[in-house]
Design an enzyme around this catalytic site. Structure first.
Site, PDB file in Angstrom:
ATOM      1  N   ARG A 245       0.890  -1.178   0.000  1.00  0.00           N
ATOM      2  CA  ARG A 245       0.000   0.000   0.000  1.00  0.00           C
ATOM      3  C   ARG A 245       0.914   1.209   0.000  1.00  0.00           C
ATOM      4  NH1 ARG A 245       0.448   1.823   5.203  1.00  0.00           N
ATOM      5  NH2 ARG A 245       0.306   0.220   6.791  1.00  0.00           N
ATOM      6  N   HIS A 249      -2.018   3.449   6.338  1.00  0.00           N
ATOM      7  CA  HIS A 249      -2.931   2.360   6.717  1.00  0.00           C
ATOM      8  C   HIS A 249      -4.374   2.850   6.665  1.00  0.00           C
ATOM      9  CE1 HIS A 249      -4.705  -0.983   8.872  1.00  0.00           C
ATOM     10  NE2 HIS A 249      -5.199  -0.136   9.752  1.00  0.00           N
ATOM     11  N   TYR A 258       6.960   4.885  10.269  1.00  0.00           N
ATOM     12  CA  TYR A 258       7.483   3.519  10.375  1.00  0.00           C
ATOM     13  C   TYR A 258       7.988   2.932   9.052  1.00  0.00           C
ATOM     14  CZ  TYR A 258       2.623   2.620   8.925  1.00  0.00           C
ATOM     15  OH  TYR A 258       1.431   2.631   8.264  1.00  0.00           O
TER      16      TYR A 258
HETATM   17  C1  LIG Z   1      -9.122  -8.944  15.883  1.00  0.00           C
HETATM   18  C2  LIG Z   1      -8.508  -7.580  15.643  1.00  0.00           C
HETATM   19  N1  LIG Z   1      -7.352  -7.264  16.243  1.00  0.00           N
HETATM   20  C3  LIG Z   1      -6.772  -6.053  16.037  1.00  0.00           C
HETATM   21  C4  LIG Z   1      -7.376  -5.154  15.193  1.00  0.00           C
HETATM   22  C5  LIG Z   1      -6.740  -3.775  14.974  1.00  0.00           C
HETATM   23  N2  LIG Z   1      -6.228  -3.732  13.594  1.00  0.00           N
HETATM   24  C6  LIG Z   1      -6.891  -3.023  12.650  1.00  0.00           C
HETATM   25  S1  LIG Z   1      -6.136  -3.136  11.162  1.00  0.00           S
HETATM   26  C7  LIG Z   1      -4.902  -4.085  11.784  1.00  0.00           C
HETATM   27  C8  LIG Z   1      -3.776  -4.571  10.880  1.00  0.00           C
HETATM   28  C9  LIG Z   1      -4.211  -5.547   9.853  1.00  0.00           C
HETATM   29  O1  LIG Z   1      -3.181  -5.765   8.951  1.00  0.00           O
HETATM   30  P1  LIG Z   1      -3.378  -6.695   7.698  1.00  0.00           P
HETATM   31  O2  LIG Z   1      -4.142  -7.913   8.080  1.00  0.00           O
HETATM   32  O3  LIG Z   1      -2.034  -6.909   7.099  1.00  0.00           O
HETATM   33  O4  LIG Z   1      -4.324  -5.867   6.716  1.00  0.00           O
HETATM   34  P2  LIG Z   1      -4.081  -4.463   6.011  1.00  0.00           P
HETATM   35  O5  LIG Z   1      -4.643  -3.412   6.928  1.00  0.00           O
HETATM   36  O6  LIG Z   1      -2.628  -4.310   5.755  1.00  0.00           O
HETATM   37  O7  LIG Z   1      -4.868  -4.495   4.748  1.00  0.00           O
HETATM   38  C10 LIG Z   1      -5.082  -4.316  13.133  1.00  0.00           C
HETATM   39  C11 LIG Z   1      -4.162  -5.105  13.974  1.00  0.00           C
HETATM   40  C12 LIG Z   1      -8.607  -5.516  14.603  1.00  0.00           C
HETATM   41  N3  LIG Z   1      -9.250  -4.697  13.773  1.00  0.00           N
HETATM   42  N4  LIG Z   1      -9.141  -6.744  14.828  1.00  0.00           N
END
Ligand SMILES: Cc1ncc(C[n+]2csc(CCOP(=O)(O)OP(=O)(O)O)c2C)c(N)n1
Length: 349
Positions: A245, A249, A258
């Protein structure tokens, strides 16, 4: 091995040339239309968030090929289980921009799958949509239907228990479900190497004995080809689309805290839209003027849709529905108060 059909400069590989010859003109042009439209929609969403027109937003820029290529391989018989960053999937699958904008405005209307589309509301709790997709695939199999289920998620989701349970269950019951991971390098600020003991996502498939494909996620042709192939097998498969991306985020994040600038620059040079557009121009499918005209039409339509959404006001009562099966008395009281305020004009909606 990383599957690649189109180099960053827009030149086809040998495998890419063979696949390109199998595509119709319409398919080739559609892919460009979707890539360009999704980028325009996404950039507008970021601006609209800055103008206070929508809520916090998760940008897609950089990941358009992974989303457009995979969704273009689907059809209306298929069940789609998206995460929150899948505006490109939604748009390509046929979900209206009205609905996409409403979702990001916190409106209940944006959370209802349109009639005729098996597109469930985006899931924010990471990885919880994977077992749901497995359940849908199990139902498809039991009913002897011909569709498949696909779950979209990020690299961070592979560290959740739900990911492992879903792959195991899908394999044991041999279900027609695709696990489509967009490995964009980061789970918010955590780089992949800090949350995974394996170097790739795709190698995790071997623990569950399912098919696996690692594809260049910035190559719309390779992604389209891989998803089409995996779908036709009607078996569980893990697909890792290696992408990035290029934005933050979400609009609430500052990625420069970061991520090294040099790393972002490397990926900007692998832009998914540029490479496919170069190919289409080189192949003489259309010229720059035609692209410009098409863009103007899409832009006009997006702005018109936003104005329509702004004009239609939410019903505050929707804040209270779909939370409890039986709404508690104290909340019912608040709901009545909100309805009274609307009736007496102290809330304008
Ligand atoms: C169960 C849960 N834990 C923590 C979060 C907080 N959180 C929101 S986005 C994220 C990162 C997700 O990263 P990824 O799966 O790589 O997806 P991306 O955002 O990069 O598309 C986290 C930890 C959440 N939404 N749900």
């Amino acid at each position: 091995m990383l599957i690649n059909h189109l180099l960053p400069c827009g030149t086809l590989t040998d495998a890419g040339s063979s696949f390109w010859r199998t595509l119709s003109i319409n398919e080739k042009l559609d892919l460009l239309f979707f890539l360009r439209s999704v980028r325009m929609l996404d950039r507008r969403m970021v601006l609209w968030q800055r103008q206070g027109k929508i809520g916090t937003y998760a940008p897609v820029e950089g990941q358009e090929a992974a989303q457009v290529g995979s969704a273009y391989a689907l059809d209306k018989k298929d069940w789609v289980f998206p995460s929150y960053r899948e505006q490109g999937v939604a748009f390509t699958f046929g979900i209206s921009t009205t609905s996409i904008i409403q979702y990001w405005s916190g409106r209940i209307e944006g959370c209802k799958p349109p009639i005729g589309y098996r597109y469930v509301p985006p899931t924010v709790p990471i990885a919880t949509q994977l077992p749901h997709a497995v359940g849908a695939a199990w139902s498809i199999k039991k009913k002897k239907e011909t569709g498949i289920a696909i779950a979209y998620f990020g690299d961070g989701a592979t560290s959740e228990g739900d990911f492992h349970e879903a792959l195991n269950f899908a394999s044991i019951f041999d279900l027609p479900v695709l696990f489509f991971c967009q490995n964009n390098g980061y789970a918010i600020s955590v780089p992949f190497a800090e949350q995974s003991a394996t170097k790739t996502v795709v190698e995790k498939a071997s623990a569950y004995g399912i098919n696996a494909y690692q594809v260049d996620g910035n190559d719309v042709l390779a992604v389209y080809h891989v998803v089409k192939t995996a779908k036709s097998k009607r078996k569980p498969a893990l697909i890792e689309a290696v992408t990035y991306r290029t934005g933050a985020h979400t609009t609430a994040d500052d990625a420069s805290r970061y991520r090294p600038e040099g790393e972002v620059r490397i990926w900007l040079n692998r832009d998914p839209l540029y490479r496919y557009e170069q190919l289409c121009l080189k192949e003489g499918l259309l010229d720059e003027d035609q692209i410009e005209k098409q863009d103007q039409q899409v832009a006009k339509e997006l702005d018109r849709t936003m104005r329509e959404v702004e004009k239609s006001h939410p019903n505050p009562s929707s804040l209270f529905t779909h939370v409890y099966h039986q709404i508690p008395d104290w909340l019912k009281k608040q709901q009545e108060e909100a309805a009274n305020d609307v009736n007496h004009g102290s809330i304008h909606c």
